[in-house]
Scaffold this motif. Structure first.
Motif, PDB file in Angstrom:
ATOM      1  N   PHE A 111       0.917  -1.261  -0.167  1.00 53.89           N
ATOM      2  CA  PHE A 111      -0.114   0.071   0.201  1.00 53.89           C
ATOM      3  C   PHE A 111       0.950   1.375  -0.076  1.00 53.89           C
ATOM      4  O   PHE A 111       2.331   1.108  -0.076  1.00 53.89           O
ATOM      5  CB  PHE A 111      -0.942  -0.096   1.088  1.00 53.89           C
ATOM      6  N   SER A 112       0.464   2.569  -0.276  1.00 52.30           N
ATOM      7  CA  SER A 112       1.109   3.687  -0.196  1.00 52.30           C
ATOM      8  C   SER A 112       0.013   4.667   0.484  1.00 52.30           C
ATOM      9  O   SER A 112      -1.093   4.836   0.249  1.00 52.30           O
ATOM     10  CB  SER A 112       1.278   4.301  -1.623  1.00 52.30           C
ATOM     11  N   ASN A 113       0.702   5.108   1.614  1.00 52.24           N
ATOM     12  CA  ASN A 113       0.099   6.490   2.295  1.00 52.24           C
ATOM     13  C   ASN A 113      -0.746   6.009   3.348  1.00 52.24           C
ATOM     14  O   ASN A 113      -0.763   5.983   4.664  1.00 52.24           O
ATOM     15  CB  ASN A 113      -0.882   7.345   1.298  1.00 52.24           C
ATOM     16  N   SER A 114      -1.892   4.943   3.146  1.00 45.30           N
ATOM     17  CA  SER A 114      -2.846   4.569   4.121  1.00 45.30           C
ATOM     18  C   SER A 114      -3.504   3.335   3.453  1.00 45.30           C
ATOM     19  O   SER A 114      -3.557   2.999   2.175  1.00 45.30           O
ATOM     20  CB  SER A 114      -3.913   5.547   4.103  1.00 45.30           C
ATOM     21  N   SER A 121      -7.980   1.007  10.485  1.00 40.22           N
ATOM     22  CA  SER A 121      -7.165   1.561   9.369  1.00 40.22           C
ATOM     23  C   SER A 121      -5.619   2.189  10.030  1.00 40.22           C
ATOM     24  O   SER A 121      -5.598   2.486  11.042  1.00 40.22           O
ATOM     25  CB  SER A 121      -7.967   2.985   9.159  1.00 40.22           C
ATOM     26  N   ALA A 122      -4.980   2.232   8.916  1.00 33.13           N
ATOM     27  CA  ALA A 122      -3.594   2.547   9.601  1.00 33.13           C
ATOM     28  C   ALA A 122      -2.878   3.710   8.116  1.00 33.13           C
ATOM     29  O   ALA A 122      -3.430   3.406   7.057  1.00 33.13           O
ATOM     30  CB  ALA A 122      -2.488   1.541   9.392  1.00 33.13           C
ATOM     31  N   ASN A 123      -2.121   4.315   8.489  1.00 37.52           N
ATOM     32  CA  ASN A 123      -1.115   4.914   7.455  1.00 37.52           C
ATOM     33  C   ASN A 123       0.279   4.521   7.408  1.00 37.52           C
ATOM     34  O   ASN A 123       0.652   3.666   8.247  1.00 37.52           O
ATOM     35  CB  ASN A 123      -1.124   6.546   7.557  1.00 37.52           C
ATOM     36  N   SER A 124       0.990   5.025   6.684  1.00 34.42           N
ATOM     37  CA  SER A 124       2.392   4.638   6.281  1.00 34.42           C
ATOM     38  C   SER A 124       3.159   4.641   7.385  1.00 34.42           C
ATOM     39  O   SER A 124       4.313   4.097   7.499  1.00 34.42           O
ATOM     40  CB  SER A 124       2.837   5.168   4.941  1.00 34.42           C
ATOM     41  N   ALA A 125       2.996   5.479   8.448  1.00 35.84           N
ATOM     42  CA  ALA A 125       3.814   5.667   9.480  1.00 35.84           C
ATOM     43  C   ALA A 125       3.904   4.437  10.492  1.00 35.84           C
ATOM     44  O   ALA A 125       4.810   4.308  11.265  1.00 35.84           O
ATOM     45  CB  ALA A 125       3.266   7.016  10.580  1.00 35.84           C
ATOM     46  N   VAL A 126       3.052   3.790  10.438  1.00 30.85           N
ATOM     47  CA  VAL A 126       3.067   2.496  11.340  1.00 30.85           C
ATOM     48  C   VAL A 126       4.002   1.532  10.750  1.00 30.85           C
ATOM     49  O   VAL A 126       4.490   0.706  11.537  1.00 30.85           O
ATOM     50  CB  VAL A 126       1.619   1.815  11.287  1.00 30.85           C
ATOM     51  N   GLY A 127       4.479   1.667   9.448  1.00 29.74           N
ATOM     52  CA  GLY A 127       5.391   0.565   9.132  1.00 29.74           C
ATOM     53  C   GLY A 127       4.842  -0.711   8.663  1.00 29.74           C
ATOM     54  O   GLY A 127       3.553  -0.906   8.755  1.00 29.74           O
ATOM     55  N   PRO A 128       5.615  -1.628   8.551  1.00 32.86           N
ATOM     56  CA  PRO A 128       4.945  -3.076   7.984  1.00 32.86           C
ATOM     57  C   PRO A 128       4.407  -3.741   9.344  1.00 32.86           C
ATOM     58  O   PRO A 128       4.662  -3.336  10.596  1.00 32.86           O
ATOM     59  CB  PRO A 128       6.142  -3.968   7.531  1.00 32.86           C
ATOM     60  N   PHE A 129       3.130  -4.367   9.335  1.00 35.19           N
ATOM     61  CA  PHE A 129       2.520  -4.978  10.310  1.00 35.19           C
ATOM     62  C   PHE A 129       1.761  -6.307  10.119  1.00 35.19           C
ATOM     63  O   PHE A 129       1.635  -6.236   8.556  1.00 35.19           O
ATOM     64  CB  PHE A 129       1.631  -3.976  11.221  1.00 35.19           C
ATOM     65  N   VAL A 137       0.005  -9.710   5.711  1.00 36.66           N
ATOM     66  CA  VAL A 137       1.117  -8.654   6.129  1.00 36.66           C
ATOM     67  C   VAL A 137       1.044  -7.644   5.210  1.00 36.66           C
ATOM     68  O   VAL A 137       0.742  -7.447   4.200  1.00 36.66           O
ATOM     69  CB  VAL A 137       2.410  -9.185   5.733  1.00 36.66           C
ATOM     70  N   TYR A 138       1.101  -6.003   6.045  1.00 33.72           N
ATOM     71  CA  TYR A 138       0.943  -4.923   5.036  1.00 33.72           C
ATOM     72  C   TYR A 138       2.214  -4.253   5.225  1.00 33.72           C
ATOM     73  O   TYR A 138       2.765  -4.233   6.149  1.00 33.72           O
ATOM     74  CB  TYR A 138      -0.094  -4.204   5.767  1.00 33.72           C
ATOM     75  N   ILE A 139       2.586  -3.613   3.939  1.00 38.95           N
ATOM     76  CA  ILE A 139       3.891  -2.857   4.111  1.00 38.95           C
ATOM     77  C   ILE A 139       3.767  -1.702   2.971  1.00 38.95           C
ATOM     78  O   ILE A 139       3.420  -2.011   1.804  1.00 38.95           O
ATOM     79  CB  ILE A 139       5.066  -3.698   3.693  1.00 38.95           C
ATOM     80  N   ASP A 140       4.086  -0.321   3.431  1.00 38.34           N
ATOM     81  CA  ASP A 140       4.412   0.311   2.396  1.00 38.34           C
ATOM     82  C   ASP A 140       5.839   0.535   2.189  1.00 38.34           C
ATOM     83  O   ASP A 140       6.724   0.842   3.214  1.00 38.34           O
ATOM     84  CB  ASP A 140       3.806   1.832   2.885  1.00 38.34           C
TER      85      ASP A 140
END
Length: 287
Positions: A111-114, A121-129, A137-140
């Motif tokens: 993803f990018s940004n959010s 919901s998450a934005n990119s500040a949370v990093g991979p999770f 697994v989510y990653i910007d």
């Protein structure tokens, strides 16, 4: 790291260029510290992702913004994480089969940004999770710029370690470890809950080492300096180092991921033994 000729996973979901509405992560903690803490939180990040309603402002420089990265570079990095994911699938699939069990492969969401996950919901500040509710697994991919420039942990194997750690949380979820830890945490004091979180994170570090051990034995992925890159990354995201950099003081009772020394030690345990049974951080007197 030798990855260019590895197979790509079919479990990658590309949501880059999209966006979500709704609550984004906020709170009174520095962006980069929050990014790293949540990046390797695993288990159930929902509680953290839903903490606040305000978007965390990005402190990336313009040259590090996802919007300014070249398409070619982004596509190459997407290929990289897809190959790493496929490699974890091969490793854990074999290990589960050896025990007569079926490995359910996780999805990896770019993803990018959010982004919207089943954990919130998450934005990119949370990093991979990792979100156990949807087993994804989510990653910007812009997180890797922070890993390299802000945390001083460069290298492709350091980047692979991040993916392998999050997949380690998926393995914990499949084994029922994560749910047991969450149950115990609800009955524990704050300090005890933090200690359980530390043990969960250290086990995911050990599982990342398990992947590296078997991937190298089967597919010879390691090059000179790769292990040092992963150890440096593990050390760079230790709670003691992050707290010292952020506040100038270290509070062990507040650790949720483990010290730099602990993270390095358990990654080494995994890569040296290749045996998931040797990753029982919950049985260790002093993890």
């Amino acid at each position: 790291m030798r990855w260019e000729f590895g197979r790509k996973s079919s479990n990658v979901e590309d949501r880059r260029g999209g966006g979500v509405s709704g609550p984004l992560v906020g709170g009174g903690i520095g962006t980069i510290v929050l990014a790293v803490i949540v990046a390797l939180l695993g288990g159930d990040p929902g509680a953290v992702l839903q903490q606040g309603q305000e978007q965390v402002p990005s402190d990336r420089t313009s040259s590090q913004s996802p919007r300014t990265q070249s398409t070619a570079a982004n596509d190459r990095m997407a290929d990289f994480v897809s190959v790493v994911l496929a490699d974890t699938e091969d490793t854990w699939g074999n290990l589960f089969r050896q025990n007569g069990e079926n490995y359910v492969e996780p999805k990896l969401v770019l993803f990018s940004n959010s982004v919207q996950s089943a954990c919130g919901s998450a934005n990119s500040a949370v990093g991979p999770f990792y979100c156990p509710a949807d087993q994804k697994v989510y990653i910007d991919l812009s997180f890797y710029q922070d890993l390299k420039y802000k945390l001083n942990a460069p290298g492709d194997f350091a980047q692979a370690y991040v993916i392998a750690h999050e997949v380690g949380h998926h393995v914990q979820n499949l084994m029922g470890i994560s749910s047991k830890v969450r149950t115990l945490q609800r009955q524990a004091s704050r300090a005890e809950a933090n200690q359980l979180s530390v043990r969960l994170e250290l086990q995911a570090d050990c599982f990342a080492g398990i992947w590296a051990h078997h991937a190298n034995r089967s597919r010879q992925i390691l090059e000179a300096g790769d292990i040092e890159e992963a150890l440096n990354a593990a050390s760079s995201i230790g709670d003691d180092r992050l707290q010292s950099q952020s506040t100038g003081r270290v509070v062990p009772d507040s650790f949720t991921h483990g010290s730099s020394a602990q993270r390095v030690r358990w990654f080494k345990q995994g890569i040296q033994t290749g045996d998931p049974a040797q990753c029982n951080t919950f049985a260790a007197a002093n993890p």
